[in-house]
Design a protein around this motif. Sequence first.
Motif, mmCIF file in Angstrom:
data_model
loop_
_atom_site.group_PDB
_atom_site.id
_atom_site.type_symbol
_atom_site.label_atom_id
_atom_site.label_comp_id
_atom_site.label_asym_id
_atom_site.label_seq_id
_atom_site.Cartn_x
_atom_site.Cartn_y
_atom_site.Cartn_z
ATOM 1 N N VAL A 201 0.841 -1.208 0.000
ATOM 2 C CA VAL A 201 0.000 0.000 0.000
ATOM 3 C C VAL A 201 0.869 1.248 0.000
ATOM 4 N N ALA A 202 0.272 2.321 -0.487
ATOM 5 C CA ALA A 202 0.975 3.608 -0.499
ATOM 6 C C ALA A 202 0.747 4.347 0.814
ATOM 7 N N VAL A 203 1.658 5.203 1.152
ATOM 8 C CA VAL A 203 1.484 6.081 2.315
ATOM 9 C C VAL A 203 0.495 7.169 1.922
ATOM 10 N N GLU A 204 -0.546 7.328 2.731
ATOM 11 C CA GLU A 204 -1.575 8.342 2.462
ATOM 12 C C GLU A 204 -1.758 9.212 3.687
ATOM 13 N N ARG A 205 -1.566 10.528 3.488
ATOM 14 C CA ARG A 205 -1.709 11.497 4.585
ATOM 15 C C ARG A 205 -0.894 11.097 5.812
ATOM 16 N N GLY A 206 0.301 10.619 5.565
ATOM 17 C CA GLY A 206 1.203 10.285 6.662
ATOM 18 C C GLY A 206 0.924 8.973 7.346
ATOM 19 N N ALA A 207 0.003 8.162 6.768
ATOM 20 C CA ALA A 207 -0.330 6.874 7.384
ATOM 21 C C ALA A 207 -0.325 5.775 6.323
ATOM 22 N N SER A 208 -0.215 4.543 6.777
ATOM 23 C CA SER A 208 -0.289 3.405 5.866
ATOM 24 C C SER A 208 -1.676 3.353 5.243
ATOM 25 N N GLY A 209 -1.738 3.104 3.924
ATOM 26 C CA GLY A 209 -3.034 3.051 3.248
ATOM 27 C C GLY A 209 -4.011 2.127 3.939
ATOM 28 N N GLY A 210 -5.204 2.667 4.228
ATOM 29 C CA GLY A 210 -6.221 1.886 4.926
ATOM 30 C C GLY A 210 -6.018 1.782 6.414
ATOM 31 N N SER A 211 -5.047 2.557 6.952
ATOM 32 C CA SER A 211 -4.751 2.511 8.389
ATOM 33 C C SER A 211 -4.806 3.923 8.972
ATOM 34 N N PHE A 212 -5.068 4.007 10.276
ATOM 35 C CA PHE A 212 -5.113 5.308 10.950
ATOM 36 C C PHE A 212 -3.841 5.575 11.752
ATOM 37 N N PHE A 213 -2.906 4.626 11.692
ATOM 38 C CA PHE A 213 -1.671 4.781 12.461
ATOM 39 C C PHE A 213 -0.672 5.631 11.679
ATOM 40 N N THR A 214 -0.267 6.723 12.290
ATOM 41 C CA THR A 214 0.667 7.647 11.626
ATOM 42 C C THR A 214 2.063 7.038 11.554
ATOM 43 N N ILE A 215 2.699 7.245 10.394
ATOM 44 C CA ILE A 215 4.069 6.767 10.194
ATOM 45 C C ILE A 215 5.027 7.914 10.527
ATOM 46 N N PRO A 216 6.018 7.694 11.379
ATOM 47 C CA PRO A 216 6.962 8.751 11.746
ATOM 48 C C PRO A 216 7.612 9.380 10.505
ATOM 49 N N PRO A 217 7.857 10.701 10.547
ATOM 50 C CA PRO A 217 8.459 11.402 9.400
ATOM 51 C C PRO A 217 9.760 10.761 8.903
ATOM 52 N N GLN A 218 10.597 10.306 9.834
ATOM 53 C CA GLN A 218 11.861 9.684 9.439
ATOM 54 C C GLN A 218 11.630 8.433 8.584
ATOM 55 N N VAL A 219 10.617 7.640 8.991
ATOM 56 C CA VAL A 219 10.286 6.415 8.247
ATOM 57 C C VAL A 219 9.708 6.779 6.883
ATOM 58 N N GLN A 220 8.893 7.839 6.857
ATOM 59 C CA GLN A 220 8.336 8.293 5.578
ATOM 60 C C GLN A 220 9.453 8.692 4.609
ATOM 61 N N MET A 221 10.483 9.315 5.138
ATOM 62 C CA MET A 221 11.611 9.721 4.299
ATOM 63 C C MET A 221 12.341 8.486 3.756
ATOM 64 N N GLU A 222 12.455 7.468 4.596
ATOM 65 C CA GLU A 222 13.119 6.236 4.159
ATOM 66 C C GLU A 222 12.301 5.554 3.059
ATOM 67 N N ILE A 223 10.975 5.582 3.229
ATOM 68 C CA ILE A 223 10.090 4.982 2.214
ATOM 69 C C ILE A 223 10.255 5.720 0.895
ATOM 70 N N ALA A 224 10.281 7.057 0.975
ATOM 71 C CA ALA A 224 10.430 7.879 -0.234
ATOM 72 C C ALA A 224 11.803 7.680 -0.882
ATOM 73 N N GLY A 225 12.803 7.313 -0.080
ATOM 74 C CA GLY A 225 14.146 7.087 -0.607
ATOM 75 C C GLY A 225 14.250 5.824 -1.448
ATOM 76 N N ARG A 226 13.337 4.877 -1.249
ATOM 77 C CA ARG A 226 13.252 3.650 -2.045
ATOM 78 C C ARG A 226 14.562 2.840 -2.037
ATOM 79 N N LYS A 227 15.220 2.867 -0.869
ATOM 80 C CA LYS A 227 16.498 2.148 -0.751
ATOM 81 C C LYS A 227 16.361 0.807 -0.040
ATOM 82 N N LYS A 228 15.220 0.645 0.667
ATOM 83 C CA LYS A 228 14.974 -0.643 1.318
ATOM 84 C C LYS A 228 13.472 -0.877 1.444
ATOM 85 N N ILE A 229 13.126 -2.129 1.572
ATOM 86 C CA ILE A 229 11.708 -2.487 1.685
ATOM 87 C C ILE A 229 11.278 -2.331 3.136
#
Length: 260
Positions: A201-229
């Motif tokens: 799923v894609a990150v939507e509004r700072g949370a995992s798609g279909g989830s209400f749990f916010t993903i920390p900004p640092q983790v969001q940056m790592e996801i956007a970096g596309r360097k690891k799964i």
Amino acid sequence: MATKSEVTVEEKLRALYDLQLIDSRIDEIRNVRGELPLEVEDLEDEVAGMDARLQKLNADLEVIENQIKERKNNIEEANVLIKKYAAQQDHVRNNREFNSLSKEVEYQELEIQLAEKNIKEFRAQIEQKNQVIEETKIRYNERSEHLKHKRDELDEILKETEKEEKSLIKESENFESSIEPRLIKAYKRIRKNVKNGLAVVAVERGASGGSFFTIPPQVQMEIAGRKKIITDEHSGRILVDPDLAKEEREKMDAMFSKLK
């Protein structure tokens, strides 16, 4: 040509998200059918059961009709014997012979009474079975008509989606073969255990798609970096950034349009 070991993390994420989009589209098509195939199968079983019951009831009627014929034959034979014994009584030499013939006549009269009683009982059974047959036929015709309607409905849906579904299944298999087995195994495990079969799923509004749990900004940056799964710690889903998701959705939507 690059080997699977040389494929970048970003390429793996794109392939996994594409596979998810394909499998989700297959899910959508199957959801349109819903419970209809099972409903058709249940109706087919029900109609087949009633057909078997009608055949058995008609076979039972034939047996009873033969039993009635048998009893009627017994009555005819008994009447013939009664006439025979009555005629013999006119030529007896003593009371012992007369009494013996009288007992034979009496026995045949009892046989006739029993046969007539049997015939009456058999006719009551025929009436009862005919009533059951009539009720079953009405039910059979109703359910057969309902089955025809449901089959037509299912055939129409299959006609509209069968070609696309087959093409999508083939594409899904192709994408699977291009992704390393370890990731496919994880993907299938997650897909089986999460709601709606969404494993990627894609990150939507700072949370995992279909989830209400916010993903920390640092983790969001790592996801956007596309360097690891990276997976969501709450649902276990594999996460991709919104831009990658948008690009792959546009690409796959174009492919889906061609498959219809």
